[in-house]
Design an enzyme around this catalytic site. Structure first.
Site, PDB file in Angstrom:
ATOM      1  N   ASN B 402       0.818  -1.205   0.000  1.00  0.00           N
ATOM      2  CA  ASN B 402       0.000   0.000   0.000  1.00  0.00           C
ATOM      3  C   ASN B 402       0.855   1.259   0.000  1.00  0.00           C
ATOM      4  O   ASN B 402       1.002   1.914  -1.034  1.00  0.00           O
ATOM      5  CB  ASN B 402      -0.944  -0.030   1.217  1.00  0.00           C
ATOM      6  N   ASP B 403       1.458   1.565   1.135  1.00  0.00           N
ATOM      7  CA  ASP B 403       2.209   2.818   1.240  1.00  0.00           C
ATOM      8  C   ASP B 403       3.362   2.918   0.241  1.00  0.00           C
ATOM      9  O   ASP B 403       3.682   4.004  -0.220  1.00  0.00           O
ATOM     10  CB  ASP B 403       2.751   2.968   2.665  1.00  0.00           C
ATOM     11  N   VAL B 404       3.949   1.762  -0.114  1.00  0.00           N
ATOM     12  CA  VAL B 404       5.131   1.808  -0.993  1.00  0.00           C
ATOM     13  C   VAL B 404       4.772   2.112  -2.444  1.00  0.00           C
ATOM     14  O   VAL B 404       5.652   2.268  -3.285  1.00  0.00           O
ATOM     15  CB  VAL B 404       5.937   0.491  -0.930  1.00  0.00           C
TER      16      VAL B 404
END
Lengths: 104, 476
Positions: B402-404
């Site tokens: 997600n965040d990456v």
């Protein structure tokens, strides 16, 4: 200042060893592909269990003919340090084994 | 001037003392060469054996050649007890290390680090009340650093294992600074003012308790996403603590090994911080996430894709990139992922894995998990190498990451992850996101990639979804 100079002179070998070990650590790690960061961290962790030597020396110099707090703590220290060393190397090997398997 | 006819006896030593020193030198060489070999995939396993061999050598020679200041070697009774303790530790270590699941690897490393820290703290604690020990400074440093490494690693272990939550309040930073000042103050007091043995021992126990609390409070407010950095830092501390204990005994193997690992762990910590584009201070003081101003922005609706459509899209692509995240790891989906790769390759599709430096819970964790599933490491491409290729990629599959892949890191200065390098999934021609639901990532922020026009969602457990996708493609 005088005291510092004396201290430096008296411990010169040690200061050289420490400084060069620091650079050695930096040098060995800085070119590592991130693929290997986890196993490397784990391997370095196992080496930090070198305190086992201290544990052996300590327990080796403790009088074990009679029960004492030092005896208990010493045995604990050796067990803990061994966990760090043996567990660390085995788990690192387990990680690296997987990289190996790949190459048919 | 060198006098060639000096005897060992003149120096007050015997041949065993010199052999012991030589074995330490050899052990140190094994450590360095071992770690060096471990920095390349081909030789890594051999490197680990070397390092372990060095340790084994130093242990055996210490056991049989070490002489106490009184001049005699370790008594037989003690040797037996030590060997028994080593046997207990070895059996426990092997069993734990062999039984643990690959996904639980980061917490295991943290746990082993805690035991090492505890051992250093115990050695220092006992040496402090030993009248023969004259190196009070390093003893106290070893006690404090080892204890912090122990309690900090245990909390990090608990966090990664989901047993301990994040606690963050404004006061923790101030409390920690106060605690640190208290520890430093007490150490200076203990060193500067002479006191009798009984008082000294009491004070050392107070110092131990303070350091225990500090270790807990130090790791407590740090978000789970930052645990890799923390573990690496604590790992470095354990090395330094071992070196401090080495100074007590003037033991070269401990000093060299400890300092070497301390600096290696230190640089690894900084490399990880760099991968996340944050400073170490920022990791320690600022808790990650918590939602900035960027959270409330307008966004469109997400679009789903059916399994059969996804199967067709993938089977007729030229280039596919898979971005794996922790979701893939927890679902144990790495084996199915490899099956998908082989299936697609048999249809002439070029498939690569894009590995973000902090994918998973530790740098390189994802590589280990994929290696477990027999994915050749040549297929694992690092972020910086794959990003230029993203615009030519037909489909990017984001599995449990997600965040990456959150573009907010590139273009939204109000986002808490702004500035963190990401995999440019949004630049590829199509994006398929596999996710359990619309939950937020580890940093707790919205991901605008999911609302991108080119993005299609496939909801469900990563393993099930991949499994179904594989059977769909097989039927084409």
């Amino acid at each position: 200042m005088e005291q510092f100079l004396v201290y430096f002179y008296e411990n010169k070998e040690m200061i050289f060893i420490i400084t060069l070990s620091i650079f050695l650590g930096l040098e060995v790690i800085s070119n590592v592909p991130s693929v290997l960061h986890t196993p490397l961290m784990s391997g370095a962790n196992a080496i930090s269990g070198v305190i086992i030597i201290g544990g052996i020396i300590l327990l080796g110099s403790t009088d074990l003919t009679k029960f004492s707090l030092n005896m208990v703590l010493g045995i604990l220290a050796v067990i803990f340090a061994t966990l760090n060393v043996v567990g660390g190397f085995v788990v690192t090997d387990r990680m690296l084994e997987m990289f190996k398997k790949k190459k048919k | 001037m060198i006098v060639m006819n000096t005897t060992l006896h003149d120096l007050g030593i015997n041949s065993g003392d010199v052999y012991l020193l030589m074995s330490y030198l050899l052990a140190a060489i094994f450590f360095v060469v071992g770690l060096k070999l471990m920095s390349h995939p081909e030789t890594a396993r051999k490197g680990n054996f070397y390092a372990a061999g060095g340790m084994g050598l130093a242990m055996v020679t210490t056991l049989f050649l070490y002489r106490t200041p009184a001049g005699h070697t370790i008594p037989t009774l003690n040797v037996i007890v030590i060997l028994a303790a080593i046997a207990v530790g070895s059996v426990l270590g092997v069993v734990i290390a062999r039984k643990i699941k690959m996904t639980a690897m980061p917490q295991l490393v943290s746990f082993f680090n805690a035991t090492g820290g505890a051992a250093s703290a115990l050695v220092a604690l006992m040496e402090y009340s030993n009248p023969a020990n004259e190196s009070a400074v390093v003893t106290l440093l070893g006690l404090v650093i080892g204890t912090i490494a122990f309690s900090g690693s245990m909390i990090a272990y608990g966090k990664l294992d989901g047993k301990v939550g994040d606690i963050f309040a404004k006061w923790t930073t101030w409390f920690n600074l106060f605690l640190l000042a208290l520890i430093a103050g007490l150490m200076i007091y203990m060193l500067a003012f002479p006191h009798d043995m009984a008082t000294g021992t009491k004070l050392s126990y107070i110092l131990l308790v303070l350091a225990l609390i500090y270790g807990v409070m130090f790791v407590m407010p740090i978000g789970g996403a930052d645990m890799p950095v923390v573990i690496s830092l604590l790992n470095s501390l354990t090395g330094i603590a071992a070196a401090m204990a080495g100074f007590i005994y003037n033991n070269q193997a401990m000093i060299l090994g400890g300092i070497f690992v301390g600096s290696a762990g230190g640089i690894l910590t900084l490399l990880m911080c760099k991968a996340m584009n944050r400073s170490l201070l920022n990791v320690i003081i600022g808790a990650f996430g918590g939602g900035g101003a960027g959270v409330n922005k307008e966004h469109g609706a997400v679009k789903e894709i059916s399994l059969s459509d996804a199967a067709v899209l993938l089977a007729y692509s030229q280039k596919v990139v898979i971005v794996p995240g922790y979701g893939l790891a927890v679902a144990q989906a790495q084996f199915v992922a490899n099956e998908l790769v082989q299936l697609l390759e048999s249809k002439g599709v070029e498939v690569k894995f894009a590995i973000h430096p902090v994918a998973g819970r530790m740098p390189g964790h994802m590589n280990v998990l994929l290696a477990e599933a027999d994915v050749p490491y040549t297929k694992l491409v690092e972020m910086d190498d794959i990003n230029p290729d993203m615009p030519n990629t037909d489909v990017t599959i984001v599995v449990g990451a997600n965040d990456v892949v959150n573009p907010a890191a590139l273009d939204d200065p109000s986002s808490p992850i702004y500035g963190m390098p990401i995999i440019h999934a949004h630049e590829s021609k199509n994006i398929i996101v596999m996710k359990r639901g619309m939950g937020k990532g580890y940093a707790g922020i919205e991901n605008f990639l999911f609302f991108n026009d080119k993005t299609r969602m496939l909801f469900g457990n990563a393993k099930d979804t991949l499994q179904k996708l594989v059977s769909e493609i097989k039927e084409l």
